[in-house]
Design an enzyme around this catalytic site. Structure first.
Site, mmCIF file in Angstrom:
data_model
loop_
_atom_site.group_PDB
_atom_site.id
_atom_site.type_symbol
_atom_site.label_atom_id
_atom_site.label_comp_id
_atom_site.label_asym_id
_atom_site.label_seq_id
_atom_site.Cartn_x
_atom_site.Cartn_y
_atom_site.Cartn_z
ATOM 1 N N GLU A 1 0.788 -1.229 0.000
ATOM 2 C CA GLU A 1 0.000 0.000 0.000
ATOM 3 C C GLU A 1 0.824 1.287 0.000
ATOM 4 O OE1 GLU A 1 -3.415 0.225 -0.138
ATOM 5 O OE2 GLU A 1 -3.355 -1.920 -0.538
ATOM 6 N N SER B 1 -45.747 -32.541 40.515
ATOM 7 C CA SER B 1 -45.260 -33.051 41.799
ATOM 8 C C SER B 1 -43.819 -32.651 42.094
ATOM 9 C CB SER B 1 -45.373 -34.581 41.828
ATOM 10 O OG SER B 1 -46.739 -34.961 41.766
#
Length: 828
Positions: A90, A479
């Site tokens: 770059e 239960s």
């Protein structure tokens, strides 16, 4: 001569004027463009959106949440190899120029002149600093105005920030394709590596991407990607960043992209768990912090247990579903031509591996040929391979049609049927028919001492339904709520040997509600029975009588203490678990029985850190005395101070635990085989609601609590006999068997003060040397087995050598008869 001098003077004057005008013009242009420049000082405090990462207890990645998938790394943590690769690709003069590369600008100008009229996009000459200016402060507009502003900003940025700061901003901001922003995220996305683990060819490929990542897609444009990567390798060698031989060796390698799962939830089949964590983070911190705040979340998830939990629950759901027969193919397709293309269009669940979707191609009496759904490559294109398998008769025999076992495959399947199949473990190329269960369920495993959720499965398939039945489904626990009722009684004067009459009862509910007649499961009665017997065999009528005597307001208060309900209505039917709650709440309540009565808060998160590593949340709130010492100076060892509330007496907690251990030995879960298969002491309680709509079992060892729930999302009967002991308890057993394998077992801890006394299991009285069924029962100080056979509330006591009156064994004492007639429902 005079003319020449005059002419030169004129040229000088004109040149001076033009120079001054030019300077003025340039200054005017610079002033014009500078006045609207963005404030570049904001870069100093710039905090880019960073993804939140969720980890399991062992550090493994579970999920990631982000709008921009980014991990921010300081420049000091970026390897030199990575930096040089980007400089070569770059801006090789980055450390020499002052923000603008004038040689590059000249090249771009020549290129522009050469391409005039061609319609080509102008060649860029942007430095890394200019790219920072564009990416952070400007738009992607292609215009001379933007380029001028970009150049001006680059000059200002160079004067304000160091080169390393500029490079750090650049390497963390750039978009590198596949949803990755910055080099750290790209390193994970493409290669599943940290940046310091990248090789030369991997670094070169990442450095090839900033200009146009989509043009160098590793799968769609592989050749183009390789060409660009090799170009970067050449630039690195030219700049002297790597040796020429290294560049040539790197060129001979492939891209080496790691194809990771595209789903956010990456491992352990933990989709429901991860989504629950996401919801908690959203509620705690909000959307922006969740998706952009860079949180690091360490969860309580145990990956190994999670896999075992999913397998146990899925196996249980499938077993129930297959026992109720075949419901038919998922859909049908035309198998003429290329069946793979048509089959690929049918939506398949992607989280039920090793199941595969298939289409029936041919059917004979003894087998069927099936074509397996073809996969797609990472670009989304359909694969060309068409895999074929055999489905033998044995693989479809479970698929009863109209209650009959098939004798021919054709009785179940037809060509064109789309079905799920699972590979045979015994024969390669053969499969077994499967179907997605209609029944749903959930499993939660928790550490009873801390409340840490170790595993959570919220249904058969997250891809099918994101509804988490472990936390979001509110169902009647049946239960499995009874231990709360019995704990209230034990905390208020009862003992496990206290007798309650198990006989018919009628209760006038008032206000036009009519008479309620609670019934036991098998509609039988045992007369006066101990509290232990009532728990072990889940006696409804005994529980109602006990709740009536203790009082529903007290039971409602206990249910709130245990976190089962926020506000329980004071009706006796709620003592049998008629109120709705979640599986996670019930598991947490049982954790408090297991740990000696200490309050625990269920949590899926151990710790949360912000993007800077500061801890902003910690679940463990215990105070640590002496933990802040910087070095050892013979001081006392650190100690943890536990200030958590004591929900119930530790002795009560042990009594209930001991009674529930009896459930797994000789009670409603006695036939499941916990003691034999798990090989460790296990306590627990079954739960089944009216019409068999819900089936529960919550069980625990000294260090693990596990709860399982079965039921349809739209409540309907599971079928007669489909109880918690039959459906849910075996799933808990199979999970415990796998999760606790190889771990030492230990008996439940007996708290100080408890006395263990041998009693008659039937009467609760002190056992003699000849008592046939004697057990050890737990008693608090000041309590003991009764010396005579007495029933609480009967008004009489009997000394009959330990034998109950014959009439009581039949449940027809004079007092009980009066209770039935009057509808008072008194305690006997």
């Amino acid at each position: 001569m005079k003319f020449i001098l005059r002419f030169l003077g004129f040229l000088f004057a004109a040149g001076t004027i033009l120079f001054v005008v030019g300077i003025a013009g340039v200054s005017g242009l610079l002033w014009h463009f500078s006045k609207d420049l963005p404030d570049y000082s904001q870069l100093q405090d710039y905090e880019p959106p960073v993804m939140t990462r969720v980890h399991a207890g062992d550090g493994s990645l579970v999920a990631e949440y982000a709008r921009e998938r980014r991990l921010y790394v300081p420049i000091q943590a970026v390897p030199k190899l990575v930096i040089t690769a980007y400089l070569a690709a770059e801006d090789k003069n980055f450390y020499e120029h002052g923000g603008l590369d004038f040689m590059g600008i000249a090249r771009a100008g020549v290129n522009l002149v050469q391409n005039l009229g061609s319609g080509r996009r102008p060649q860029g000459a942007s430095t890394i600093t200019q790219q920072v200016a564009k990416n952070f402060l400007l738009t992607n507009e292609v215009s001379y105005t933007r380029k001028i502003k970009e150049a001006l900003l680059a000059l200002k940025i160079e004067r304000t920030y160091s080169k390393d700061k500029i490079l750090e901003l650049y390497l963390n901001e750039i978009y590198l394709g596949l949803g990755a922003y910055g080099i750290a995220a790209a390193s994970l996305v493409y290669f599943d590596k940290a940046v310091n683990e990248l090789t030369i060819p991997e670094v070169a490929y990442l450095a090839a991407l900033p200009k146009a990542p989509n043009n160098y897609h590793p799968f769609r444009f592989r050749e183009r990607a390789l060409e660009r990567r090799n170009w970067v390798l050449d630039r690195m060698a030219e700049a002297g960043f790597i040796k020429a031989a290294e560049a040539e060796a790197a060129k001979r390698t492939g891209l080496g992209i790691v194809q990771k799962a595209s789903a956010q939830h990456l491992t352990f089949a933990a989709e429901y768990f991860a989504e629950e964590v996401r919801r908690e983070l959203y509620e705690r911190y909000g959307e922006k912090k969740l998706y952009e705040g860079g949180l690091s979340v360490r969860t309580t998830l145990d990956p190994k247990m999670q896999v075992q939990a999913r397998k146990a629950l899925i196996d249980g759901l499938v077993k129930y579903d297959e026992a109720h027969g075949w419901r038919g193919a998922t859909t049908q397709i035309d198998i003429s031509g290329d069946w793979g293309v048509k089959l690929a269009e049918v939506k398949a669940l992607n989280d039920v591996a090793p199941w595969r979707m298939a289409v029936v191609l041919e059917v004979s009496d003894q087998s069927a040929r099936v074509g397996l759904q073809p996969g797609r490559d990472p670009t989304g294109y359909l694969g060309k391979d068409r895999d074929i398998g055999i489905l033998p008769l044995d693989g479809v025999k479970w698929a009863r049609v109209s209650g009959k076992t098939p004798t021919k495959v054709g009785q179940v399947l037809n060509p064109g049927d789309v079905v799920y199949v699972e590979p045979s473990e015994k024969t390669n190329g053969q499969f077994r028919l499967r179907q997605v269960p209609e029944v749903s369920g959930a499993l939660v495993a928790q550490d009873p001492w801390t409340g840490r959720v170790l595993a959570m499965v919220g249904g058969f398939s997250y891809d099918q339904s994101q509804f988490n039945r472990a936390t979001q489904a509110l169902r009647q626990p049946g239960s499995s709520f009874k231990p709360i009722v019995y704990a209230a009684a034990l905390d208020n004067g009862y003992t496990p040997s206290s007798l309650v009459l198990d006989a018919p009862i009628e209760l006038d509910q008032g206000a036009g509600q009519g008479v309620w007649k609670p019934e036991n499961y098998e509609n039988s009665f045992h007369g006066p029975s101990t509290l232990r017997f009532g728990i072990e065999h889940s006696r409804n009528v005994m529980t109602v009588r006990l709740a009536q005597d203790v009082g529903m307001p007290l039971i409602a208060e206990y249910s709130k203490r245990f976190g089962v309900y926020d506000s329980l209505p004071p009706y006796l039917s709620f003592s049998l678990g008629a109120g709705e709650t979640s599986l996670l709440r019930m598991v947490t309540a049982y954790a408090m029985f297991d740990n000696g009565g200490r309050r625990v808060k269920p949590t899926l998160v151990d710790r949360i850190q912000d993007r800077y590593g500061h801890t902003v949340y910690r679940h463990d709130e215990r105070e640590c005395i002496g933990c802040s010492g910087k070095k050892w100076e013979n001081q006392p060892e650190p100690s943890l101070i536990d200030r958590r509330e004591q929900v119930i007496d530790p002795m009560t907690a042990y009594q209930i635990t001991s009674m529930m251990e009896g459930v797994t030995i000789r009670g409603t879960a006695g036939g499941v085989g916990f003691q034999r298969d798990v090989g460790k002491p296990v306590a627990g309680k079954t739960g089944t609601t009216n019409d068999y709509k819900d089936a529960w079992f919550i069980g625990f060892t000294t260090d693990l609590v596990v709860g399982v729930y079965f039921g349809f999302d739209k409540p309907r009967s599971l079928g007669r006999g489909e109880t918690g002991g039959k459906l849910a308890a075996p799933v808990v057993k199979e999970f415990m068997k796998a999760a606790l394998a190889g771990k030492p077992g230990a008996p439940f801890r007996v708290p100080p003060g408890i006395k263990l006394i041998r009693v008659d299991a039937k009467t609760g009285m002190r056992a003699g040397p000849d008592t046939p069924k004697a057990i050890l029962e737990a008693f608090k100080p000041g309590t003991a087995p009764p010396d005579s056979y007495s029933v609480v509330g009967a008004g009489d006591s009997f000394d009959n050598g330990g034998a109950p009156p014959r009439a009581w064994g039949q449940g027809v004492s004079p007092e009980s008869g009066r209770a039935v007639r009057s509808g008072t429902g008194g305690l006997y």
